[in-house]
Structure formats: structure tokens, C-alpha cells
Design a protein around this motif. Structure first.
Motif, short mmCIF file in Angstrom:
data_model
loop_
_atom_site.label_atom_id
_atom_site.label_comp_id
_atom_site.label_asym_id
_atom_site.label_seq_id
_atom_site.Cartn_x
_atom_site.Cartn_y
_atom_site.Cartn_z
N HIS A 35 0.84 -1.21 0.00
CA HIS A 35 0.00 0.00 0.00
C HIS A 35 0.87 1.25 0.00
O HIS A 35 0.60 2.22 -0.72
CB HIS A 35 -0.91 0.01 1.23
N ILE A 36 1.92 1.25 0.83
CA ILE A 36 2.81 2.41 0.92
C ILE A 36 3.52 2.64 -0.41
O ILE A 36 3.63 3.76 -0.90
CB ILE A 36 3.83 2.22 2.06
N LYS A 37 4.01 1.56 -1.01
CA LYS A 37 4.70 1.69 -2.29
C LYS A 37 3.77 2.26 -3.36
O LYS A 37 4.16 3.11 -4.17
CB LYS A 37 5.24 0.32 -2.74
N ARG A 38 2.52 1.79 -3.35
CA ARG A 38 1.59 2.22 -4.39
C ARG A 38 1.18 3.67 -4.19
O ARG A 38 1.22 4.47 -5.14
CB ARG A 38 0.35 1.33 -4.38
N GLN A 39 0.81 4.05 -2.98
CA GLN A 39 0.31 5.41 -2.76
C GLN A 39 1.42 6.45 -2.73
O GLN A 39 1.22 7.60 -3.10
CB GLN A 39 -0.50 5.49 -1.46
N CYS A 40 2.61 6.04 -2.28
CA CYS A 40 3.72 6.99 -2.21
C CYS A 40 4.64 6.90 -3.43
O CYS A 40 5.57 7.68 -3.56
CB CYS A 40 4.54 6.76 -0.94
N GLY A 41 4.39 5.92 -4.29
CA GLY A 41 5.18 5.79 -5.50
C GLY A 41 6.62 5.40 -5.26
O GLY A 41 7.52 5.85 -5.96
N ILE A 42 6.87 4.56 -4.25
CA ILE A 42 8.24 4.20 -3.88
C ILE A 42 8.66 2.92 -4.59
O ILE A 42 7.91 1.95 -4.64
CB ILE A 42 8.34 4.02 -2.34
N GLN A 43 9.87 2.92 -5.12
CA GLN A 43 10.40 1.76 -5.82
C GLN A 43 11.44 1.00 -4.98
O GLN A 43 11.58 -0.20 -5.09
CB GLN A 43 11.05 2.19 -7.14
N SER A 44 12.18 1.72 -4.14
CA SER A 44 13.24 1.09 -3.35
C SER A 44 12.65 0.17 -2.28
O SER A 44 11.52 0.36 -1.81
CB SER A 44 14.10 2.16 -2.67
N ASP A 45 13.44 -0.83 -1.88
CA ASP A 45 13.03 -1.72 -0.79
C ASP A 45 13.24 -1.03 0.55
O ASP A 45 14.18 -0.25 0.73
CB ASP A 45 13.84 -3.01 -0.85
N PHE A 46 12.37 -1.34 1.49
CA PHE A 46 12.48 -0.74 2.82
C PHE A 46 11.80 -1.64 3.85
O PHE A 46 11.05 -2.55 3.51
CB PHE A 46 11.82 0.66 2.84
N ARG A 47 12.11 -1.37 5.11
CA ARG A 47 11.39 -2.02 6.20
C ARG A 47 10.69 -0.94 7.02
O ARG A 47 10.97 0.26 6.86
CB ARG A 47 12.35 -2.83 7.08
N LEU A 48 9.78 -1.37 7.88
CA LEU A 48 8.95 -0.42 8.62
C LEU A 48 9.28 -0.42 10.10
O LEU A 48 9.59 -1.47 10.68
CB LEU A 48 7.47 -0.76 8.43
N GLN A 49 9.22 0.75 10.69
CA GLN A 49 9.29 0.89 12.14
C GLN A 49 8.09 1.70 12.60
O GLN A 49 7.58 2.55 11.86
CB GLN A 49 10.59 1.60 12.56
N PHE A 50 7.60 1.42 13.81
CA PHE A 50 6.47 2.17 14.35
C PHE A 50 6.88 2.86 15.64
O PHE A 50 7.83 2.44 16.31
CB PHE A 50 5.27 1.25 14.58
N MET A 51 6.17 3.93 15.97
CA MET A 51 6.45 4.68 17.19
C MET A 51 5.87 3.91 18.38
O MET A 51 4.65 3.83 18.55
CB MET A 51 5.85 6.08 17.09
N ASP A 52 6.74 3.32 19.19
CA ASP A 52 6.35 2.41 20.26
C ASP A 52 6.14 3.19 21.56
O ASP A 52 7.10 3.68 22.17
CB ASP A 52 7.44 1.34 20.44
N ALA A 53 4.87 3.31 21.99
CA ALA A 53 4.54 4.06 23.21
C ALA A 53 5.13 3.42 24.46
O ALA A 53 5.41 4.11 25.45
CB ALA A 53 3.03 4.19 23.34
N GLU A 54 5.34 2.10 24.43
CA GLU A 54 5.87 1.41 25.61
C GLU A 54 7.33 1.72 25.85
O GLU A 54 7.87 1.43 26.91
CB GLU A 54 5.67 -0.10 25.46
#
Length: 520
Positions: A35-54
Motif C-alpha cells: 500500500h505504501i509503495k503504491r500510494q507513495c510511488g516508492i520503488q526502493s526496498d524498505f522495512r517499517l518501524q512504528f512509534m512504540d509508546a511502551e
């Protein structure tokens, strides 16, 4: 049906955008990545991190979609190690050749370059911060503020203190713009008396009306000083820089009209018109080489002030300007130029905001009656026949034009590939977008070609879809210092002020009504 979800996606330093998932969060992380690649038009490979409240909102690797929710913040970590430059921002998919939009990086961080030190890095701030004044003045104001809190007594500043305050404010203002609007002067004056309540004016309805007037006179004098020092943004308006028939300073005044932050910047340190002209000549040769995007981008950044002053001072014909600066008429360089001028990334902002407004716009369109309402409904029909995000965006943009009492086909003209020859004469005069579709093609197939023509010159082609072409038309208006076409005046105002958020506080009555409806 799952509720819509919004995520904040951090693409790099000072570069983030909103991701909208109409059907809710996907089941797996790989699906979210797609979804991120499609909507943001990204071609490069990446991994995801999230903001961890804990863990104090530190970023942690995302291993399960269950760890995030609506309005979570997601950070992209690119495998290339270059999160700020390795992504594309076309917000399109289906790119298959080097000229298509998702094959290049559009938001190179041009403002951090040492060669662009003369450029401003941001526009007018949401909240104006009063600068620090000379030490003795700050001491005097501190004592006066304490007396105001204790007894309510106001300070009647002497000429020396008032001059120091106005000088400091003028220097702070020109860090953002040389020609502030009336409302921006008011913001500064209000911020002054809010920071130093002892300076409020007795008997004034606002408490700062006199300061506002004094600021206007001070900045007018400050501009005269800048003109003597050769500041191009002010010097361009001197009589010596006007044609002989322009006998009045008010004739042909050139200053920012569409929230340009770097309207007419100074040359980089150590450079002159002669040295930058030599770089321009070399740039023409470099632009013809393959796999030379980084070199071309660096040279385009270096010559930004030279190119911009040529546009502002000389207003050349587009055919001439394209011959002199052919590299500018590429999608990724045009996006970079827009960012140099406004400090805003074009395509990420354009599509994230357009998608964010889509549901509200559809609600507003649905309440429109009469012939306008019927025409809008017919324009929106293709949305029910395909899941293509490009078709949805195109329908919404065209419906927006109709809603604002303008005709979409005045700027976006469509032809079948078999009728292109018949429309050649029209293409020679059109200002706008020319869409070539194959006869009998499905909506999902997309156009055969999408072209932008200005002053009868084909400036861009192979744009893939109409929404991208409209975004690029906005970029061209800024890059070439053009006026909006009168037949789409309000549509372009909506794109600039509502979608891109540039000078969004000053709206025409028609746009103010629309903004109020969207806020409900």
C-alpha cells in the motif's frame, strides 16, 4: 466494511506524508508495504518501524499490523541507507520506462545544499516568534514587563528603544519574506505585544495598531537599504530594471503572488551571472548523458538563482526558455524546482491532501443540485467502474472544476489516438493538458499519452495520468512565473491554497465557502 485508517508515513528527514487506507489496516505487514509503495510511488526496498509508546515513543521494527492503529506514525528504513533520497514521490503505479513518474526521486533535499545558502528554508511561520533585541533593550523591556504585571503600567518607549525593536522585527521578517501582507504585519505586531505586554498602546482597539503602521514604514525603508545593497528580490522592482516605457515604480511590480518563498534569490556565495552562465552551458551537455541524474540535479541546484532571475527579470518565451534550460522540463527536476521555490514537496503533498479531502469533497459534490449537480454526477461515474486511484483522482479534480463554475475541458482536453491529427491546430494554442486515449480502451488501461502544452510548446509528455499532469501544470506555473489561466482561475486557487496549503489564509469568497463546507 472496515473503517478508514490514516497513517503518518515518515519518508526521510523533514519529509512525511499522510497515508489513507479506505478499507482499514491490511492483514499483514507485506500488504501494508505494498500500500505504501503504491500510494507513495516508492520503488526502493524498505522495512517499517512504528512509534512504540511502551518505549518512550522510540521507533521499533514493525513485525505485526496489530502493533499499529489509526493515526499511528510509521517510519521507512530504506535498504540503501538513504531514506531522504531513495524514494519516489509520484504517488502512481505501473511505471515501466525511464520517463515515467515512479522511476525517479522528486524530492532531493535541495535546500540543505551549501550552494543554496542564499535561499530561504521555510515560508511564513504559523506563529511568528519575536526575536531577541539588543541586551540593553531586553533589560529595559524585562523591567517594564514586570511593572506591567505588578501595576498594569504601560511603557512609552523612547525613540532609541522603538528603533531597536523595529529594526529587530524587520530583520526577522525578511528572513521569511520581503513583501509581507497586511495580515502578516498584523501577526508580527500582535506577537510583539503578546511577548512584551508593556508595549501595548493605550486607547488602541487592538493594542498594537500603531506598531503595525510603524512596521510597514520600517520595512519600506529596509527594502530601500536592501535595494542599495543589490538584493535581487527588491532590485528587480527599481526603475533601472524596468523597460523605458515604464516610467513609474508601480508599473510592472514583480513580487511573490502565490506564496513563493524563494521568489528571486541571490546568487550563491562566490558566483556571478557569468560563472553560472558557464555552468548552464555545461548543464545542457550533461543533460544529454545517460545515468547522470545526480550531476544534473547538483548543477540545477547551483544555477537556481541564475535561472530564477532570468524568469523574473526577462519573462522569456517558453520555447526560448526550454532551449536554454532543457533539464528543467523533466518531472523530477520540475518537482525539485517547485520545492526550491516554495520549500514544499509537490507530489507527496498534492496527492496526500487530495486523497485526504476526497471523501469530504464527494459529500459536498453530492449535495449540489441543478445542471451543475447532474454534470458532476456524470463526471464521477467512472469511479464506480474501476478501483484505479488515478481514475478516482481525475474524477474528483474534474468535478471540483465544475463545482467552482469552471469547465474541465477548458484545460484538460481529450482526444482519441485516431483523432490526434485533427486536433493538432488546437494543440498549438492550448494552455493545459492534452490526453490521448486509445479507441475502445478500458479505464484501467490508462491514457495512451498525457501531454502538457504551454504557448503551443510541448513541455512534458508521457505523464501517465491526468492527476499527475495537473500537479505538474501547477509546478510549471511556479517554475515559469506564469499566471493561472482565467478559465481555471478558481480551480488552480483551490489546488494552491486548499490542497498545497500555500497562502491558504487568503481565499476568494468562492473558495472560503468551499473550505467552510469541507471543515464541517
Amino acid at each position: 466494511m472496515a473503517a478508514s485508517v490514516k497513517l503518518r508515513i515518515i519518508l526521510g528527514e523533514n519529509d512525511s506524508q499522510r497515508l489513507i487506507l479506505p478499507d482499514g489496516l491490511p492483514a499483514t505487514v507485506p500488504e501494508l508495504v505494498e500500500h505504501i509503495k503504491r500510494q507513495c510511488g516508492i520503488q526502493s526496498d524498505f522495512r517499517l518501524q512504528f512509534m512504540d509508546a511502551e518505549f518512550g515513543n522510540e521507533f521499533t521494527n514493525l513485525t505485526s499490523v496489530s502493533e499499529i492503529e489509526d493515526k499511528s506514525t510509521i517510519k521507512l528504513i530504506f535498504d540503501s541507507g538513504l531514506p531522504g533520497t531513495s524514494h519516489s514521490t509520484s504517488a502512481t503505479s505501473g511505471c515501466s520506462d525511464e520517463s515515467s513518474l515512479s522511476c525517479a526521486s522528486y524530492d532531493t533535499d535541495i535546500l540543505s545544499s551549501p550552494d543554496s545558502a542564499a535561499s530561504r528554508s521555510s515560508g511564513w511561520p504559523p506563529v511568528f516568534h519575536v526575536p531577541k533585541f539588543p541586551y540593553d533593550c531586553e533589560l529595559q523591556l524585562e523591567k517594564a514587563n514586570d511593572a506591567f504585571k505588578a501595576t498594569g503600567s504601560l511603557l512609552d518607549p523612547d525613540i532609541r528603544l522603538k528603533t531597536a525593536i523595529l529594526d529587530g522585527l524587520a530583520e526577522a521578517i525578511v528572513q521569511h519574506k520581503v513583501y509581507p501582507t497586511d495580515s502578516e504585519f498584523e501577526e508580527v505586531a500582535e506577537a510583539l505585544v503578546s511577548s512584551h505586554p508593556c508595549l501595548r498602546e493605550p486607547g488602541s482597539a487592538t493594542g498594537y495598531g500603531g506598531w503595525k503602521v510603524s512596521l510597514k514604514y520600517k520595512l519600506a525603508n529596509y527594502r530601500r537599504k536592501l535595494k542599495r545593497l543589490g538584493c535581487p528580490e527588491v532590485e528587480v522592482n527599481s526603475l533601472t530594471n524596468k523597460p523605458a516605457e515604464k516610467s513609474s515604480p508601480a508599473c510592472g511590480v514583480k513580487k511573490p503572488r502565490k506564496a513563493e518563498v524563494n521568489y528571486c534569490p541571490s546568487y550563491p556565495s562566490g558566483e556571478s551571472a557569468e560563472t553560472l552562465e558557464k555552468i548552464r552551458e555545461t548543464l545542457i551537455l550533461e543533460a544529454t548523458k545517460r545515468n547522470n541524474e545526480d550531476t544534473v540535479a547538483a548543477m540545477m541546484t547551483k544555477t537556481f538563482a541564475h535561472r530564477r532571475q532570468e524568469v523574473i527579470r526577462d519573462a522569456p518565451m517558453i520555447a526560448v526558455f526550454k532551449t536554454r534550460w532543457p533539464a528543467l522540463f523533466r518531472v523530477h527536476e520540475l518537482c525539485a524546482e517547485f520545492k526550491r521555490i516554495t520549500t514544499v514537496g509537490l507530489l507527496p503533498k498534492f496527492f496526500s491532501e487530495l486523497d485526504g479531502y476526497s471523501s469530504k469533497l464527494l459529500q459536498v459534490f453530492g449535495k449540489k443540485g441543478g445542471a451543475q449537480g447532474r454534470k458532476i454526477k456524470s463526471i464521477l461515474i467512472p469511479m464506480t467502474q474501476t478501483d484505479s486511484i488515478d481514475v478516482k483522482r481525475e474524477c474528483i479534480l474534474k468535478a471540483l472544476s465544475v463545482y467552482l463554475n469552471e469547465e474541465p475541458d477548458k484545460v484538460v482536453k481529450e482526444r482519441l489516438d485516431c483523432d490526434v491529427d485533427n486536433g493538432q491546430a488546437e494543440m498549438e494554442t492550448i494552455f493545459g493538458v492534452f490526453v490521448i486515449r486509445r479507441e475502445g480502451a478500458d479505464l484501467d488501461d490508462g491514457p495512451e499519452d498525457v501531454i502538457i502544452i504551454l504557448e503551443g510548446v510541448e513541455v512534458l509528455n508521457n505523464l501517465g495520468n491526468v492527476p499527475v499532469a495537473i500537479a505538474m501544470l501547477v509546478a510549471l506555473v511556479y517554475a515559469l512565473n506564469l499566471s493561472y489561466p482565467p478559465e481555471w482561475k478558481y480551480t488552480f486557487e483551490a489546488l494552491q491554497k486548499l490542497i498545497m496549503g500555500l497562502d491558504g489564509q487568503r481565499l476568494s469568497k468562492k473558495l472560503q465557502v468551499l473550505k467552510t463546507l469541507l471543515a464541517r
